[in-house]
Write a protein that holds these residues in place. Sequence first.
Motif: not given
Length: 136
Positions: A53, A72, A97, A99, A103
């Motif tokens: 990020k 990100t 997102s 994480q 992902d």
Amino acid sequence: MLVRSCVDRLAGDGNHTIADEMDEVTVKGLHRIKVKDDKGDPDEALLEIRFRKLRILPPIGKQKKYPALTLTVIHAQERGTPKRRKKIEWKLLPDLSVQSRKDAVEKIEWYALRWKIEVFHPQIRLQGGGLEIANR
């Protein structure tokens, strides 16, 4: 949203770029994708995956008009140098997102599909079309 950055934007406090930041990130995993070489033959690319990020600044001339964004960055860089095509290096900027490696791979797969479509579309046009659109 998922976009690819083709410009190495300023990041963080503005004294370095996205590339500078991503050089410091360890490889979080590998992912293999199917691609085509310059002749249209099937090939594979093994991508190193990094993500972090970052605060990304707008272009220098537009910093008063637009705010910095915290997004990100997924950096997918091909290992090795392919013989009959350009090396893949994607800096993807999702607002979703990220994480985990899973992902990141999901977003890389989304972009790979889009990339294949853009490579395929000009080939259709060069070959005279050959597609019909049905009215339904």
